[in-house]
Design an enzyme around this catalytic site. Structure first.
Site, short mmCIF file in Angstrom:
data_model
loop_
_atom_site.label_atom_id
_atom_site.label_comp_id
_atom_site.label_asym_id
_atom_site.label_seq_id
_atom_site.Cartn_x
_atom_site.Cartn_y
_atom_site.Cartn_z
N SER A 283 0.84 -1.21 0.00
CA SER A 283 0.00 0.00 0.00
C SER A 283 0.87 1.24 0.00
O SER A 283 1.98 1.24 0.50
CB SER A 283 -0.88 0.02 1.26
OG SER A 283 -0.09 0.29 2.40
N ASP A 284 0.33 2.31 -0.56
CA ASP A 284 0.94 3.61 -0.29
C ASP A 284 0.71 3.90 1.20
O ASP A 284 -0.12 3.26 1.86
CB ASP A 284 0.33 4.69 -1.19
CG ASP A 284 1.27 5.88 -1.34
OD1 ASP A 284 2.18 6.05 -0.49
OD2 ASP A 284 1.12 6.66 -2.31
#
Ligand SMILES: *[C@@H]1O[C@H](CO)[C@@H](O)[C@H](O)[C@H]1NC(C)=O
Ligand SMILES: *[C@@H]1O[C@H](CO)[C@@H](O)[C@H](O)[C@H]1NC(C)=O
Ligand SMILES: *[C@@H]1O[C@H](CO)[C@@H](O)[C@H](O)[C@H]1NC(C)=O
Ligand SMILES: *[C@@H]1O[C@H](CO)[C@@H](O)[C@H](O)[C@H]1NC(C)=O
Ligand SMILES: *[C@@H]1O[C@H](CO)[C@@H](O)[C@H](O)[C@H]1NC(C)=O
Ligand SMILES: *[C@@H]1O[C@H](CO)[C@@H](O)[C@H](O)[C@H]1NC(C)=O
Ligand SMILES: *[C@@H]1O[C@H](CO)[C@@H](O)[C@H](O)[C@H]1NC(C)=O
Ligand SMILES: *[C@@H]1O[C@H](CO)[C@@H](O)[C@H](O)[C@H]1NC(C)=O
Ligand SMILES: *[C@@H]1O[C@H](CO)[C@@H](O)[C@H](O)[C@H]1NC(C)=O
Ligand SMILES: *[C@@H]1O[C@H](CO)[C@@H](O)[C@H](O)[C@H]1NC(C)=O
Ligand SMILES: *[C@@H]1O[C@H](CO)[C@@H](O)[C@H](O)[C@H]1NC(C)=O
Ligand SMILES: *[C@@H]1O[C@H](CO)[C@@H](O)[C@H](O)[C@H]1NC(C)=O
Length: 803
Positions: A283-284
């Site tokens: 994930s960012d």
């Protein structure tokens, strides 16, 4: 409403007979507000990474449930992202560090030219070398995973605050630069992360926000139709998967209504099923909004781990994963797949054997204060110098990515001028610090000091910078020239700015402009900053030989382009730490400019209207959680495709750039080189491998052309190959008049010729057929155009692959 309805009907009729129809005929917002569910999440099978996959399988088989949950959830540690060690298995954990142009959380490391600069070089060899050198610096600092390179944003809008981190709004050019960078970084031993997947084309409302009444307003939804997704935004990510990228970072924004890190169509469907991705989706930072839902949708690693940015617990994952498995809401098979996906690239790149320890200084240089670690990360000595001889490549690529846009009467290269004026606040040294301001998110728009690198997580910590003025002074000494300078833009535009210059005016006046850009913020103008137009006009009113150099985190419109006293313009992008030396090499002709625009410079900002960022006061004040919608109605027509389709005049077109010599192109020929018999419209059936159906990479045709240096000095040409693809029957979205499908950089002595060849693989000749869900070659002739920019076509031919 009625006229629009009629237009649609008419378009449908036209498209039924295969004619190219106008825009917006097929766009219907309601079709793109939901993303189709694609479950379950495909298991990795270790294709192309077989022995590493076996090691990963063996490793994961030894883990407890708690250790598995820990392996997929970030924790506090010395790096910007950290996976905890498991000492009983000799696993020292994973260190993830920013970013695409430097290891940001490090000292004694290099600041390389930005992706934008690399793309502007159109030089595959230098792009590859940049990847090798960046990879070596990450490894030298003990970082296992580098958070780059970038192909999203692609650059749909020129205002995008992070466009410079990536390469070009052209998916083919970005695809090549992306895959070369990934291959090179991984050859140096570090895991590359292809980011941000996908549709992350603007910074404004990239994350949820709170309304004035404390309602959670969801992040922007990038609404992208299937064909545009495949032919534009997914295209470079397909290259990345094909060359074995370790990791993909999912994006903050929503895609067709569903968050990037829990979008099952994007992650399970496109990435893992269609493209056969075998690595892990990370994930960012804080892009995870759920527990089991994000896991089932295809997310494999949660970064930085916690629900809040700076603390690893509580988390949607971590202990919640253990709970979910124990209570039956998550099948442990999916968790095992996540763990194997994470460990396979680690073993494939042999990071388990003699990998350098995490540099002892990295924790102190970290962006956010995660100082109290629960886990014991093994750290090595501090302040390791990983710069090696990389300054040479940085200087060379900085020059190679500088585009000469105007050169009236061959005023450049400089011929030992006796009296030089240097103007503008971008020319001199930094006055506000080498990192804190230059690298901050919002605070980098400092007034005095050259812009070598832009801001946010994609910036770098300069160990030094060579400002243009310093390099000019050093070079001018060889000719005994006078160098006088005024760096105060307010003074320059005040009307009495030049009183200190004597004798007046100088023989040549160099004006340095800059344009700040950074993560988290979109640009509000395409002009250079700090009253740039007035600065150029003031200098040019006084000096009939005014040369403008821009350092910019993106494209600039250039209102002074036709000013008679502006004799030369150079778009120097973001060159990195050797910026002054790079520009001096070009100005004095030690290097013949060979950079080409990786985007289009329009006559004025409003010409780009189809890709404005989504933003307004009403949206900023909305109480509607779903209000932020960005319909990609221009579909395939971004950048030059838009200007070509509308027959619109531009200032400087995609692919354009001058040289100190001239080139000719002749003898363009195309032939079928496909050995396997008749070419079918759709790819032959084949098991999916990383990159998708492997026959998409069969070389079907090859074009060749002869390039000749017709001028008087040595130089490098960038022959470019564009194809004009026929429209698929029944397809209503406009097929662009031409698309880039090949380029090479060729160095030639005066009078010398060389033959260049361009291979077209099946994907290059195909369009995405939304009904068949396959890349398909349309019937008809494919136009071939070879030249030195998208509008400087020197040879044309055509061929019909299906007949
Ligand atoms: C397409 O439609 C959108 C939304 O209705 C509109 O804003 C845009 O200007 C249209 N574009 C063209 C090229 O007509
Ligand atoms: C993944 O593998 C497990 C067995 O390890 C199996 O139960 C599951 O059905 C597989 N999932 C898919 C989508 O094939
Ligand atoms: C919104 O929440 C903040 C922080 O909890 C609070 O200070 C503020 O009063 C709330 N505003 C409204 C309009 O409820
Ligand atoms: C589990 O997730 C919920 C949110 O869904 C959160 O409130 C809770 O604190 C988490 N638990 C742990 C142990 O992190
Ligand atoms: C970290 O090391 C200390 C000192 O050796 C030890 O007491 C502690 O248990 C370790 N922590 C973890 C999570 O392994
Ligand atoms: C720049 O010039 C303006 C106008 O002369 C002046 O007011 C200002 O103090 C100058 N700035 C610096 C940093 O010298
Ligand atoms: C920009 O330049 C113009 C023209 O010289 C001047 O009138 C104006 O004050 C300048 N603006 C700023 C912000 O310095
Ligand atoms: C060009 O420069 C000369 C000085 O050499 C000046 O007299 C003239 O006005 C300038 N032209 C413009 C359009 O500013
Ligand atoms: C600028 O003006 C000077 C003086 O008139 C002239 O000698 C010189 O050739 C001019 N330079 C250019 C580039 O036009
Ligand atoms: C967004 O819109 C607001 C209100 O119109 C404006 O103040 C702000 O500058 C805009 N931001 C961008 C990046 O365009
Ligand atoms: C652009 O020019 C071509 C060739 O003259 C013409 O066929 C086409 O209709 C024009 N397109 C538009 C959108 O005006
Ligand atoms: C033209 O190209 C063809 C093959 O691509 C080659 O065989 C031929 O020699 C070339 N002719 C010239 C004049 O370069």
């Amino acid at each position: 409403m009625a006229p629009q309805g009629k237009l649609q009907l008419c378009a449908a009729l036209l498209s039924a007979v295969g004619l190219v129809v106008g825009q917006n005929t097929t766009w219907d917002h309601s079709l793109y507000t939901t993303s189709p569910p694609v479950y379950p999440s495909p298991n990795a099978t270790g294709l192309a990474w077989e022995s590493a996959f076996a090691q990963a399988r063996n490793f994961v088989a030894q883990l407890t449930l708690e250790e598995k949950a820990q392996l997929v959830t970030g924790t506090a540690g010395p790096c910007v992202g950290n996976i905890a060690p498991i000492p009983r298995l000799g696993f020292l954990g994973l260190c993830l560090q920013d970013g695409p142009l430097a290891i940001r959380q490090a000292d004694y490391a290099s600041v390389f030219p930005a992706g934008l600069t690399a793309a502007a070089s159109w030089d595959k060899g230098l792009i590859y070398q940049r990847g090798l050198d960046i990879g070596a610096e990450f490894k030298g600092k003990g970082a296992h995973i580098a958070l780059g390179p970038v192909a999203g944003p692609l650059g749909r809008s020129g205002y995008g605050g992070r466009n410079w981190e990536g390469f070009s709004p052209d998916p083919y050019l970005t695809g090549v630069a992306f895959e070369m960078t990934i291959q090179a970084m991984q050859r140096s031993g570090v895991q590359a992360t292809a980011k941000h997947y996908i549709g992350n084309e603007q910074e404004t409302q990239r994350n949820p926000s709170l309304s004035p009444n404390n309602v959670t307003i969801e992040a922007l939804s990038s609404n992208i139709d299937d064909r545009t997704m495949h032919e534009v935004y997914l295209w470079p990510f397909q290259n990345a998967v094909r060359v074995g990228v370790a990791s993909m970072m999912c994006s903050y924004n929503r895609i067709n209504g569903s968050y990037g890190c829990q979008n099952s169509k994007a992650l399970n469907g496109l990435l893992k099923d269609e493209l056969g991705f075998q690595g892990y989706v990370m994930s960012d930072w804080e892009a995870v909004h759920s527990g089991v839902a994000s896991i089932e949708a295809g997310l494999d690693m949660n970064m930085p781990g916690g629900i809040a940015f700076t603390v690893p617990t509580p988390s949607f994952w971590g202990a919640n994963i253990t709970l979910a498995v124990n209570n039956g809401s998550l099948n442990v098979d999916r968790l095992d797949d996540m763990c194997r996906r994470i460990m396979t690239p680690y073993f494939h790149l042999h990071q388990n054997v003699n990998y350098p320890p995490i540099d002892g200084s990295e924790g102190d240089l970290n962006f956010f204060p995660l100082s109290s670690y629960v886990y014991n990360f093994t750290k090595g000595p501090s302040n390791i110098d990983v710069r090696d001889n990389h300054a040479g490549l940085i200087r060379e690529l900085g020059a190679a990515g500088t585009v000469l846009l105007k050169n009236k009467n061959n005023i450049l290269p400089l011929k030992a001028p006796k009296n030089i004026g240097v103007f503008g606040n971008d020319a001199g040294d930094l006055t506000n610090g080498l990192y804190s301001l230059a690298g901050g998110f919002a605070s980098g728009d400092y007034e005095y000091g050259t812009l070598a690198v832009a801001g946010g997580s994609g910036t770098g910590r300069l160990t030094y910078v060579v400002p243009p003025l310093e390099a000019i002074k050093a070079r001018a000494r060889q000719d005994g020239s006078l160098v006088q300078y005024i760096l105060n833009n307010t003074l320059l535009t005040s009307g009495s700015g030049f009183s200190s210059i004597f004798p007046t005016p100088p023989e040549v006046c160099l004006v340095f402009l800059k344009t700040w850009a950074t993560e988290g913020y979109d640009r509000t103008t395409l002009l250079a900053d700090w009253n740039s137009t007035a600065v150029v006009n003031a200098v040019a009113a006084y000096c009939n030989n005014t040369i403008v150099v821009t350092h910019s985190g993106g494209l600039n419109t250039l209102p002074f382009a036709n000013h008679p006293n502006v004799t030369a313009i150079l778009a120097a992008h973001l060159p990195g730490q050797e910026t002054g030396n790079s520009i001096v090499d070009i100005l004095y002709g030690a290097v013949n400019p060979s950079g080409k625009l990786p985007y289009t410079i329009a006559l004025q900002e409003s010409d780009y209207a189809f890709a404005d960022i989504t933003n307004s006061t009403a949206l900023l004040e909305t109480e509607n959680p779903d209000a932020w919608q960005s319909d990609f109605t221009e579909q395939l027509l971004i950048d030059y495709r838009h200007f070509d389709y509308h027959n619109q005049t531009v200032a400087y077109e995609f692919g354009f750039g001058l040289s100190y010599t001239t080139f000719g192109l002749s003898n363009l020929t195309v032939r079928n080189v496909y050995a396997a018999g008749n070419i079918s419209a759709t790819p032959p059936r084949a098991a999916v491998v990383p990159g998708g159906n492997p026959t998409l990479w069969d070389v079907l045709y090859r074009a060749t052309a002869t390039i000749t240096n017709t001028g008087r000095v040595a130089g490098a040409a960038v022959p470019q190959l564009y194809l004009s693809l026929p429209q698929l029957p029944g397809e209503t979205a406009v097929t662009p008049p031409k698309v880039l499908r090949g380029f090479e950089k060729v160095s030639l002595q005066p009078g010398q010729s060389a033959m260049v060849s361009f291979d077209f693989v099946r994907r290059d000749l195909s369009s995405w057929d939304t009904r068949k869900q396959m890349w398909t070659i349309a019937p008809g002739r494919i136009g071939v155009m070879a030249g030195f920019s998208s509008r400087d076509i020197r040879g044309q031919t055509s061929f019909a692959p299906l007949s």
